[in-house]
Design an enzyme around this catalytic site. Structure first.
Site: not given
Ligand SMILES: *Cc1c(COP(=O)(O)O)cnc(C)c1O
Length: 391
Positions: A50, A180, A184
Protein backbone atom coordinates in the site's frame (compact mmCIF):
# COMPACT_ATOMS: atom_id res chain seq x y z
CA UNK A 1 -6.02 -28.64 33.07
CA UNK A 2 -7.09 -25.33 31.61
CA UNK A 3 -4.01 -24.98 29.46
CA UNK A 4 -5.01 -28.18 27.70
CA UNK A 5 -8.48 -26.93 26.84
CA UNK A 6 -7.04 -23.63 25.64
CA UNK A 7 -4.63 -25.29 23.22
CA UNK A 8 -7.30 -27.73 22.09
CA UNK A 9 -9.64 -24.80 21.41
CA UNK A 10 -6.94 -23.11 19.32
CA UNK A 11 -6.00 -26.25 17.40
CA UNK A 12 -9.64 -26.96 16.55
CA UNK A 13 -10.13 -23.45 15.21
CA UNK A 14 -6.97 -23.73 13.12
CA UNK A 15 -8.02 -27.12 11.72
CA UNK A 16 -11.34 -25.68 10.69
CA UNK A 17 -9.61 -22.80 8.89
CA UNK A 18 -7.33 -25.27 7.13
CA UNK A 19 -10.27 -27.38 5.92
CA UNK A 20 -11.81 -24.32 4.33
CA UNK A 21 -8.54 -23.13 2.74
CA UNK A 22 -8.68 -20.11 5.01
CA UNK A 23 -5.62 -20.72 7.14
CA UNK A 24 -3.11 -17.98 6.52
CA UNK A 25 0.63 -18.40 6.56
CA UNK A 26 2.74 -15.37 7.34
CA UNK A 27 5.84 -15.40 5.23
CA UNK A 28 8.96 -13.45 5.95
CA UNK A 29 9.25 -10.70 3.36
CA UNK A 30 12.37 -8.53 3.18
CA UNK A 31 12.14 -5.19 1.40
CA UNK A 32 14.94 -4.99 -1.16
CA UNK A 33 14.44 -1.48 -2.56
CA UNK A 34 11.48 0.06 -4.36
CA UNK A 35 8.78 -2.53 -4.95
CA UNK A 36 11.27 -5.42 -4.86
CA UNK A 37 11.01 -7.87 -1.99
CA UNK A 38 12.82 -11.08 -1.10
CA UNK A 39 11.04 -14.23 -0.02
CA UNK A 40 12.87 -17.50 0.60
CA UNK A 41 15.91 -16.02 -1.11
CA UNK A 42 13.96 -15.09 -4.26
CA UNK A 43 13.48 -11.58 -5.55
CA UNK A 44 9.91 -10.67 -6.44
CA UNK A 45 8.24 -7.53 -7.75
CA UNK A 46 5.50 -6.73 -5.26
CA UNK A 47 2.06 -5.61 -6.34
CA UNK A 48 0.72 -5.99 -2.81
CA UNK A 49 2.11 -2.98 -1.03
CA UNK A 50 0.00 0.00 0.00
CA UNK A 51 3.07 2.22 -0.25
CA UNK A 52 1.44 3.84 -3.29
CA UNK A 53 4.01 6.57 -3.75
CA UNK A 54 7.16 4.76 -2.66
CA UNK A 55 7.46 7.20 0.23
CA UNK A 56 8.33 4.56 2.84
CA UNK A 57 11.76 4.40 1.22
CA UNK A 58 12.04 7.97 0.03
CA UNK A 59 15.44 9.38 1.08
CA UNK A 60 13.92 12.62 2.47
CA UNK A 61 11.29 10.71 4.46
CA UNK A 62 13.82 8.24 5.85
CA UNK A 63 16.22 11.09 6.72
CA UNK A 64 13.46 12.91 8.62
CA UNK A 65 12.70 9.75 10.59
CA UNK A 66 16.35 9.19 11.42
CA UNK A 67 17.00 12.78 12.43
CA UNK A 68 13.97 12.91 14.73
CA UNK A 69 14.84 9.53 16.22
CA UNK A 70 18.41 10.58 16.92
CA UNK A 71 17.28 13.86 18.43
CA UNK A 72 14.27 12.71 20.44
CA UNK A 73 14.61 8.96 20.92
CA UNK A 74 12.81 5.86 19.71
CA UNK A 75 9.54 6.12 21.61
CA UNK A 76 7.12 8.71 22.99
CA UNK A 77 7.03 7.36 26.53
CA UNK A 78 3.42 8.27 27.34
CA UNK A 79 0.00 9.13 26.03
CA UNK A 80 -0.28 12.48 24.27
CA UNK A 81 -2.34 13.87 27.13
CA UNK A 82 0.46 13.18 29.59
CA UNK A 83 3.92 13.81 28.10
CA UNK A 84 3.73 12.13 24.68
CA UNK A 85 2.50 15.20 22.80
CA UNK A 86 5.66 15.99 20.91
CA UNK A 87 5.98 19.39 19.19
CA UNK A 88 6.36 17.48 15.91
CA UNK A 89 2.61 16.71 16.08
CA UNK A 90 1.77 20.39 15.55
CA UNK A 91 3.23 20.39 12.04
CA UNK A 92 1.74 17.02 11.18
CA UNK A 93 -1.80 17.94 12.23
CA UNK A 94 -1.50 21.28 10.43
CA UNK A 95 -0.34 19.50 7.25
CA UNK A 96 -3.31 17.11 7.46
CA UNK A 97 -5.85 19.88 8.04
CA UNK A 98 -4.37 21.81 5.09
CA UNK A 99 -4.50 18.88 2.68
CA UNK A 100 -8.09 17.98 3.69
CA UNK A 101 -9.22 21.60 3.97
CA UNK A 102 -10.55 21.20 7.52
CA UNK A 103 -10.17 23.41 10.59
CA UNK A 104 -8.23 20.82 12.52
CA UNK A 105 -6.89 17.27 12.53
CA UNK A 106 -6.11 14.79 15.25
CA UNK A 107 -3.51 12.03 14.94
CA UNK A 108 -4.02 8.61 16.55
CA UNK A 109 -1.71 5.64 16.96
CA UNK A 110 -3.11 3.99 13.81
CA UNK A 111 -6.04 4.15 11.43
CA UNK A 112 -7.66 1.23 13.23
CA UNK A 113 -7.35 3.08 16.53
CA UNK A 114 -8.80 6.25 14.99
CA UNK A 115 -12.00 4.45 14.04
CA UNK A 116 -12.18 2.55 17.33
CA UNK A 117 -11.86 5.85 19.16
CA UNK A 118 -13.89 8.26 17.06
CA UNK A 119 -16.99 6.25 16.15
CA UNK A 120 -18.09 5.27 19.70
CA UNK A 121 -17.57 8.86 20.76
CA UNK A 122 -19.85 10.23 18.05
CA UNK A 123 -22.61 7.61 18.32
CA UNK A 124 -24.13 5.70 21.24
CA UNK A 125 -27.14 3.54 22.01
CA UNK A 126 -30.00 5.88 20.96
CA UNK A 127 -28.23 6.63 17.65
CA UNK A 128 -28.18 5.11 14.18
CA UNK A 129 -25.17 4.10 12.11
CA UNK A 130 -25.49 3.36 8.40
CA UNK A 131 -22.51 1.52 6.97
CA UNK A 132 -21.58 0.28 3.50
CA UNK A 133 -21.63 -3.53 3.51
CA UNK A 134 -18.03 -3.68 2.24
CA UNK A 135 -16.62 -1.15 4.68
CA UNK A 136 -13.34 -2.06 6.40
CA UNK A 137 -13.31 -4.17 9.53
CA UNK A 138 -12.24 -1.27 11.75
CA UNK A 139 -15.25 0.85 10.74
CA UNK A 140 -17.50 -2.03 11.68
CA UNK A 141 -15.61 -2.64 14.93
CA UNK A 142 -16.02 1.03 15.84
CA UNK A 143 -19.72 0.87 14.99
CA UNK A 144 -20.25 -2.21 17.17
CA UNK A 145 -18.32 -0.72 20.04
CA UNK A 146 -20.64 2.30 19.94
CA UNK A 147 -23.74 0.19 20.80
CA UNK A 148 -25.73 2.28 18.31
CA UNK A 149 -28.12 0.50 15.94
CA UNK A 150 -26.07 -0.53 12.92
CA UNK A 151 -27.72 -0.95 9.51
CA UNK A 152 -25.85 -1.99 6.38
CA UNK A 153 -26.58 -0.67 2.92
CA UNK A 154 -25.62 -2.49 -0.28
CA UNK A 155 -22.18 -1.55 -1.56
CA UNK A 156 -22.14 2.01 -2.93
CA UNK A 157 -25.94 2.02 -3.12
CA UNK A 158 -26.88 5.57 -2.13
CA UNK A 159 -30.53 4.92 -2.98
CA UNK A 160 -30.71 2.09 -0.45
CA UNK A 161 -29.07 4.37 2.10
CA UNK A 162 -31.71 6.99 1.24
CA UNK A 163 -34.54 4.50 1.75
CA UNK A 164 -33.13 3.42 5.13
CA UNK A 165 -32.87 7.03 6.22
CA UNK A 166 -36.45 7.77 5.11
CA UNK A 167 -37.76 4.83 7.13
CA UNK A 168 -35.52 4.82 10.16
CA UNK A 169 -33.90 8.18 10.81
CA UNK A 170 -36.84 9.59 12.83
CA UNK A 171 -36.56 6.81 15.43
CA UNK A 172 -33.02 7.77 16.44
CA UNK A 173 -31.24 10.71 17.98
CA UNK A 174 -28.03 11.20 15.96
CA UNK A 175 -26.98 9.40 12.80
CA UNK A 176 -23.56 8.54 11.37
CA UNK A 177 -22.95 7.35 7.81
CA UNK A 178 -19.75 5.32 7.43
CA UNK A 179 -18.03 4.43 4.19
CA UNK A 180 -14.59 3.99 2.71
CA UNK A 181 -13.72 6.77 0.27
CA UNK A 182 -11.78 4.35 -1.92
CA UNK A 183 -12.64 0.73 -1.18
CA UNK A 184 -9.60 -1.20 -0.12
CA UNK A 185 -10.38 -4.51 -1.83
CA UNK A 186 -12.26 -3.26 -4.92
CA UNK A 187 -10.55 0.04 -5.63
CA UNK A 188 -13.79 1.83 -6.46
CA UNK A 189 -14.83 5.26 -5.18
CA UNK A 190 -17.84 5.71 -2.90
CA UNK A 191 -20.64 7.91 -4.30
CA UNK A 192 -19.64 10.72 -1.97
CA UNK A 193 -21.64 13.58 -3.52
CA UNK A 194 -24.85 11.54 -3.17
CA UNK A 195 -24.02 10.40 0.38
CA UNK A 196 -23.13 13.96 1.40
CA UNK A 197 -26.43 15.22 0.04
CA UNK A 198 -28.31 12.54 1.98
CA UNK A 199 -26.40 13.41 5.12
CA UNK A 200 -27.40 17.04 4.71
CA UNK A 201 -31.04 16.21 4.09
CA UNK A 202 -31.37 13.86 7.08
CA UNK A 203 -29.06 15.58 9.55
CA UNK A 204 -26.58 12.71 9.48
CA UNK A 205 -22.81 12.94 9.85
CA UNK A 206 -20.73 11.48 7.03
CA UNK A 207 -17.43 9.82 7.91
CA UNK A 208 -15.13 8.62 5.14
CA UNK A 209 -12.23 6.25 5.69
CA UNK A 210 -9.75 7.43 3.10
CA UNK A 211 -6.96 4.95 3.78
CA UNK A 212 -6.58 4.30 0.04
CA UNK A 213 -7.50 7.76 -1.22
CA UNK A 214 -4.99 10.10 0.38
CA UNK A 215 -1.98 10.57 -1.87
CA UNK A 216 -3.66 8.84 -4.80
CA UNK A 217 -6.97 10.42 -5.86
CA UNK A 218 -8.26 13.99 -5.90
CA UNK A 219 -4.79 15.30 -6.75
CA UNK A 220 -3.47 13.53 -3.65
CA UNK A 221 -5.97 15.16 -1.30
CA UNK A 222 -8.16 12.09 -1.24
CA UNK A 223 -11.64 10.94 -2.17
CA UNK A 224 -13.34 14.10 -0.91
CA UNK A 225 -11.64 15.93 -3.79
CA UNK A 226 -12.06 13.32 -6.52
CA UNK A 227 -15.40 14.53 -7.89
CA UNK A 228 -16.45 17.50 -10.00
CA UNK A 229 -18.93 18.45 -7.34
CA UNK A 230 -19.08 20.71 -4.36
CA UNK A 231 -19.87 18.82 -1.18
CA UNK A 232 -18.58 18.51 2.32
CA UNK A 233 -17.35 15.51 4.30
CA UNK A 234 -17.18 16.71 7.91
CA UNK A 235 -15.31 13.63 9.18
CA UNK A 236 -12.37 12.56 6.99
CA UNK A 237 -10.45 9.74 8.57
CA UNK A 238 -7.46 7.87 7.22
CA UNK A 239 -4.06 6.38 7.81
CA UNK A 240 -0.46 7.54 7.59
CA UNK A 241 0.68 3.98 6.83
CA UNK A 242 -0.26 3.66 3.17
CA UNK A 243 0.54 6.36 0.59
CA UNK A 244 2.14 8.43 3.36
CA UNK A 245 4.61 5.59 3.93
CA UNK A 246 4.86 5.96 7.72
CA UNK A 247 2.48 4.91 10.51
CA UNK A 248 -0.42 6.42 12.43
CA UNK A 249 -4.05 7.36 11.84
CA UNK A 250 -5.90 10.65 11.64
CA UNK A 251 -9.28 12.30 11.66
CA UNK A 252 -9.66 15.66 9.93
CA UNK A 253 -12.68 17.62 11.14
CA UNK A 254 -13.77 20.85 12.78
CA UNK A 255 -11.89 22.20 15.75
CA UNK A 256 -14.79 21.29 18.06
CA UNK A 257 -14.86 17.65 16.93
CA UNK A 258 -11.07 17.30 17.17
CA UNK A 259 -10.99 18.81 20.67
CA UNK A 260 -13.70 16.42 21.78
CA UNK A 261 -11.67 13.50 20.43
CA UNK A 262 -8.52 14.70 22.23
CA UNK A 263 -10.51 14.76 25.44
CA UNK A 264 -12.58 11.61 25.23
CA UNK A 265 -11.62 9.15 22.48
CA UNK A 266 -10.46 6.15 24.48
CA UNK A 267 -7.95 4.87 21.94
CA UNK A 268 -6.38 8.34 21.97
CA UNK A 269 -6.42 9.03 25.70
CA UNK A 270 -5.29 5.59 26.82
CA UNK A 271 -2.70 4.77 24.18
CA UNK A 272 0.88 5.96 23.82
CA UNK A 273 1.83 8.69 21.35
CA UNK A 274 3.64 7.84 18.14
CA UNK A 275 7.43 7.62 18.05
CA UNK A 276 8.97 10.98 17.02
CA UNK A 277 10.61 9.50 13.92
CA UNK A 278 7.24 8.24 12.70
CA UNK A 279 5.66 11.68 13.08
CA UNK A 280 8.52 13.46 11.31
CA UNK A 281 8.43 10.94 8.44
CA UNK A 282 4.69 11.46 7.96
CA UNK A 283 4.98 15.25 7.85
CA UNK A 284 7.79 15.10 5.31
CA UNK A 285 5.78 12.66 3.18
CA UNK A 286 2.67 14.87 3.27
CA UNK A 287 4.74 17.80 2.05
CA UNK A 288 5.95 15.68 -0.87
CA UNK A 289 2.32 14.75 -1.65
CA UNK A 290 1.43 18.44 -1.64
CA UNK A 291 4.39 19.46 -3.81
CA UNK A 292 4.85 16.63 -6.33
CA UNK A 293 1.72 16.18 -8.48
CA UNK A 294 3.55 13.99 -11.02
CA UNK A 295 4.42 11.42 -8.41
CA UNK A 296 0.87 11.53 -7.04
CA UNK A 297 -0.60 10.93 -10.51
CA UNK A 298 1.51 7.87 -11.26
CA UNK A 299 -0.17 5.00 -9.34
CA UNK A 300 -3.58 5.80 -10.84
CA UNK A 301 -2.03 6.11 -14.32
CA UNK A 302 -0.38 2.68 -13.95
CA UNK A 303 -3.62 1.13 -12.68
CA UNK A 304 -5.38 2.52 -15.75
CA UNK A 305 -2.67 1.16 -18.03
CA UNK A 306 -3.48 -2.22 -16.52
CA UNK A 307 -7.28 -1.99 -16.76
CA UNK A 308 -6.95 -0.71 -20.33
CA UNK A 309 -4.85 -3.76 -21.27
CA UNK A 310 -7.69 -6.03 -20.15
CA UNK A 311 -10.51 -3.92 -21.63
CA UNK A 312 -11.92 -3.24 -18.23
CA UNK A 313 -13.55 -0.09 -16.91
CA UNK A 314 -10.86 2.47 -16.07
CA UNK A 315 -9.41 2.05 -12.58
CA UNK A 316 -10.65 4.65 -10.08
CA UNK A 317 -7.72 4.25 -7.71
CA UNK A 318 -4.39 2.43 -7.34
CA UNK A 319 -6.18 -0.81 -6.39
CA UNK A 320 -7.48 -3.27 -9.00
CA UNK A 321 -9.19 -6.53 -8.01
CA UNK A 322 -8.69 -9.69 -10.08
CA UNK A 323 -11.65 -11.84 -9.10
CA UNK A 324 -11.17 -15.61 -8.94
CA UNK A 325 -14.11 -16.81 -6.86
CA UNK A 326 -12.82 -19.62 -4.70
CA UNK A 327 -9.98 -19.42 -2.21
CA UNK A 328 -8.37 -22.35 -4.00
CA UNK A 329 -8.27 -20.43 -7.30
CA UNK A 330 -6.87 -17.33 -5.62
CA UNK A 331 -4.12 -19.34 -3.92
CA UNK A 332 -3.24 -21.10 -7.18
CA UNK A 333 -3.12 -17.84 -9.13
CA UNK A 334 -0.87 -16.20 -6.54
CA UNK A 335 1.46 -19.21 -6.62
CA UNK A 336 1.60 -19.13 -10.43
CA UNK A 337 2.49 -15.43 -10.40
CA UNK A 338 5.11 -15.98 -7.75
CA UNK A 339 6.75 -18.55 -10.02
CA UNK A 340 7.01 -15.79 -12.59
CA UNK A 341 8.54 -13.33 -10.13
CA UNK A 342 5.49 -11.36 -8.98
CA UNK A 343 4.15 -11.05 -5.48
CA UNK A 344 0.39 -10.53 -5.60
CA UNK A 345 -1.20 -11.65 -2.37
CA UNK A 346 -4.42 -13.68 -2.56
CA UNK A 347 -7.30 -12.15 -0.61
CA UNK A 348 -9.81 -14.58 0.87
CA UNK A 349 -12.85 -14.43 3.14
CA UNK A 350 -13.51 -12.98 5.63
CA UNK A 351 -11.51 -10.03 4.22
CA UNK A 352 -13.81 -10.23 1.16
CA UNK A 353 -17.29 -11.82 0.89
CA UNK A 354 -17.52 -15.60 0.32
CA UNK A 355 -17.18 -16.52 -3.35
CA UNK A 356 -15.21 -13.38 -4.21
CA UNK A 357 -11.66 -14.47 -3.39
CA UNK A 358 -9.27 -12.53 -5.55
CA UNK A 359 -5.87 -11.16 -6.22
CA UNK A 360 -5.67 -7.58 -5.06
CA UNK A 361 -3.27 -5.71 -7.29
CA UNK A 362 -1.94 -2.40 -6.05
CA UNK A 363 0.09 -0.02 -8.14
CA UNK A 364 2.78 2.31 -6.87
CA UNK A 365 4.74 5.24 -8.20
CA UNK A 366 7.75 3.04 -7.37
CA UNK A 367 6.79 0.55 -10.13
CA UNK A 368 8.47 0.95 -13.51
CA UNK A 369 6.50 0.73 -16.75
CA UNK A 370 8.26 -2.59 -17.36
CA UNK A 371 7.07 -3.95 -14.02
CA UNK A 372 3.48 -3.29 -15.04
CA UNK A 373 3.91 -4.64 -18.58
CA UNK A 374 5.44 -7.80 -17.12
CA UNK A 375 2.52 -8.33 -14.77
CA UNK A 376 0.06 -7.81 -17.63
CA UNK A 377 1.85 -10.48 -19.70
CA UNK A 378 1.95 -12.86 -16.76
CA UNK A 379 -1.79 -12.50 -16.24
CA UNK A 380 -2.55 -13.02 -19.91
CA UNK A 381 -1.62 -16.70 -19.63
CA UNK A 382 -4.62 -19.00 -19.87
CA UNK A 383 -4.18 -20.68 -16.53
CA UNK A 384 -4.93 -17.41 -14.74
CA UNK A 385 -8.14 -16.67 -16.58
CA UNK A 386 -10.71 -18.53 -14.58
CA UNK A 387 -13.92 -19.35 -16.43
CA UNK A 388 -16.81 -17.39 -15.03
CA UNK A 389 -14.68 -14.81 -13.30
CA UNK A 390 -15.66 -11.40 -14.54
CA UNK A 391 -12.76 -9.03 -14.36
C1 LIG B 1 -5.46 -0.19 6.37
C2 LIG B 1 -6.80 0.35 6.65
C3 LIG B 1 -7.12 0.85 7.90
C4 LIG B 1 -6.21 0.72 9.08
O1 LIG B 1 -5.20 1.64 9.06
P1 LIG B 1 -3.90 1.33 9.95
O2 LIG B 1 -3.25 2.66 10.10
O3 LIG B 1 -3.09 0.35 9.16
O4 LIG B 1 -4.38 0.78 11.25
C5 LIG B 1 -8.35 1.42 8.06
N1 LIG B 1 -9.23 1.48 7.05
C6 LIG B 1 -8.96 0.99 5.85
C7 LIG B 1 -9.97 1.09 4.77
C8 LIG B 1 -7.74 0.39 5.60
O5 LIG B 1 -7.47 -0.13 4.41
Amino acid sequence: MSKQSLDEFSRNKLRSLERRQLRRQQRVTDPAGGMIVERDGRRLISFSSNDYLGLANDPAVVAAAMEATRKYGAGAGASRLITGNHALYTDLEQALADIKNTEDAVVFGSGYLANLGAIPLLAAKPDLILIDELAHSCLLSGARLSEATVLHFAHNDASEAAALLEQQRKDYRYCLILTEGVFSMDGDLAPLPALAELAGKHDAWLLTDDAHGLGVVGGGRGSGFAFDADFEVPLQMGTLSKAVGSYGGYLCASHAVCELLRNRARSYVYSTGLPPGTIAAATTALNIIRDDPQRVARPLALARQFTHAFDRAAAESAVVPWLLGTSENALAAAAALEDQGYLVAPIRPPTVPAGTARLRISFSAAHSDDDVDGLIRALQTDSLQTPGSKN
